[in-house]
Enzyme design. Structure first.
Site, mmCIF file in Angstrom:
data_model
loop_
_atom_site.group_PDB
_atom_site.id
_atom_site.type_symbol
_atom_site.label_atom_id
_atom_site.label_comp_id
_atom_site.label_asym_id
_atom_site.label_seq_id
_atom_site.Cartn_x
_atom_site.Cartn_y
_atom_site.Cartn_z
ATOM 1 N N HIS A 17 0.813 -1.215 0.000
ATOM 2 C CA HIS A 17 0.000 0.000 0.000
ATOM 3 C C HIS A 17 0.848 1.267 0.000
ATOM 4 C CE1 HIS A 17 -2.928 -3.062 1.172
ATOM 5 N NE2 HIS A 17 -3.751 -2.312 0.476
ATOM 6 N N GLU B 151 -5.206 -2.557 -7.095
ATOM 7 C CA GLU B 151 -5.700 -3.911 -6.922
ATOM 8 C C GLU B 151 -6.153 -4.554 -8.221
ATOM 9 O OE1 GLU B 151 -7.150 -3.934 -2.337
ATOM 10 O OE2 GLU B 151 -8.734 -3.698 -3.833
ATOM 11 N N HIS C 136 -7.661 -8.746 1.163
ATOM 12 C CA HIS C 136 -6.574 -9.302 0.354
ATOM 13 C C HIS C 136 -6.387 -10.755 0.745
ATOM 14 C CE1 HIS C 136 -5.767 -5.026 1.231
ATOM 15 N NE2 HIS C 136 -5.583 -4.977 -0.071
ATOM 16 N N HIS D 244 -1.648 -5.685 -6.491
ATOM 17 C CA HIS D 244 -1.802 -6.889 -5.682
ATOM 18 C C HIS D 244 -3.212 -7.432 -5.819
ATOM 19 C CE1 HIS D 244 -2.826 -3.420 -3.093
ATOM 20 N NE2 HIS D 244 -3.730 -4.228 -2.570
ATOM 21 N N CYS E 185 -14.462 -6.665 1.831
ATOM 22 C CA CYS E 185 -13.356 -6.781 0.884
ATOM 23 C C CYS E 185 -12.078 -7.003 1.673
ATOM 24 C CB CYS E 185 -13.249 -5.540 0.005
ATOM 25 S SG CYS E 185 -13.188 -3.999 0.904
ATOM 26 N N GLU F 259 -15.514 -10.501 9.310
ATOM 27 C CA GLU F 259 -16.056 -9.149 9.490
ATOM 28 C C GLU F 259 -17.511 -9.137 9.914
ATOM 29 O OE1 GLU F 259 -15.364 -6.455 6.266
ATOM 30 O OE2 GLU F 259 -13.197 -6.587 6.476
ATOM 31 N N GLU G 269 -4.220 2.037 -2.923
ATOM 32 C CA GLU G 269 -4.693 0.729 -3.363
ATOM 33 C C GLU G 269 -4.410 0.630 -4.859
ATOM 34 O OE1 GLU G 269 -5.431 -1.803 -1.800
ATOM 35 O OE2 GLU G 269 -6.749 -1.423 -0.108
#
Length: 183
Positions: A28, A115, A70, A34, A68, A88, A113
């Site tokens: 980040h 992504e 990773h 990523h 959301c 979460e 970000e």
């Protein structure tokens, strides 16, 4: 940048398309491409959205899609999406994998970000699931209609995460294409 023994490593995408592990915060700070997943849970026209916990390392207090994250290094995207939904929001449902899209956005605190995110969705009866929010991750949730979400995002874009605004712009109907077939 120093790393502690609790550092999380995620899959970064090299210029040649191969994956390699990178520490999450380093990805980040550098804005390194990523992998990520984004989940959208619907009950008919209603989408479950979350307000990120204020203490999150970026975009705290902003509204986002259902969840959301990773994937951890060597974790599948499907396992990652299911894991994060449970972590979460405290529930599990079958998820459908959709298309993968790239985006980049500044997310505050000197972080970026960048992504390659695979989208997942689920259809549920909201009265049949019990939410158990992790207060370190999620401040609150709500179910919102597609029309109300678009109107609110237009009127108050600063209340939504950069990636959620990007998704709403790219997919105004919140309809995603099927996942690409492996060749």
């Amino acid at each position: 940048m120093g790393f502690n023994r609790n550092s999380i490593f995620i899959p970064a995408v090299a210029d040649n398309g191969s994956l390699y592990p990178i520490e999450k915060m380093k990805a980040h700070v550098l804005g390194q491409l990523h992998l990520a997943v984004s989940v959208f849970v619907f009950d008919g026209d209603l989408l479950l959205i979350q307000k990120r916990a204020i203490g999150k390392y970026h975009c705290g207090g902003l509204w986002a899609n259902t969840c959301c994250t990773h994937p951890h290094w060597r974790e599948t995207l499907e396992a990652c999406a299911a894991r994060r939904l449970g972590e979460e929001l405290g529930f599990s449902v079958p998820l459908t994998r959709h298309q993968t899209v790239d985006y980049a956005a500044e997310v505050g605190n000197g972080l970026r970000e960048h992504e390659r995110v695979t989208l997942f969705s689920a259809a549920v009866d909201r009265h049949a699931i019990d939410l158990a929010l992790d207060p370190h991750e999620v401040e609150e949730t709500r179910w919102i209609s597609h029309a109300d979400l678009l109107a609110e995002a237009e009127a108050r874009p600063e209340a939504f995460t950069p990636w959620f605004r990007i998704y709403l712009h790219r997919f105004p109907g919140l309809v995603f294409a099927p996942a690409a077939r492996a060749s």
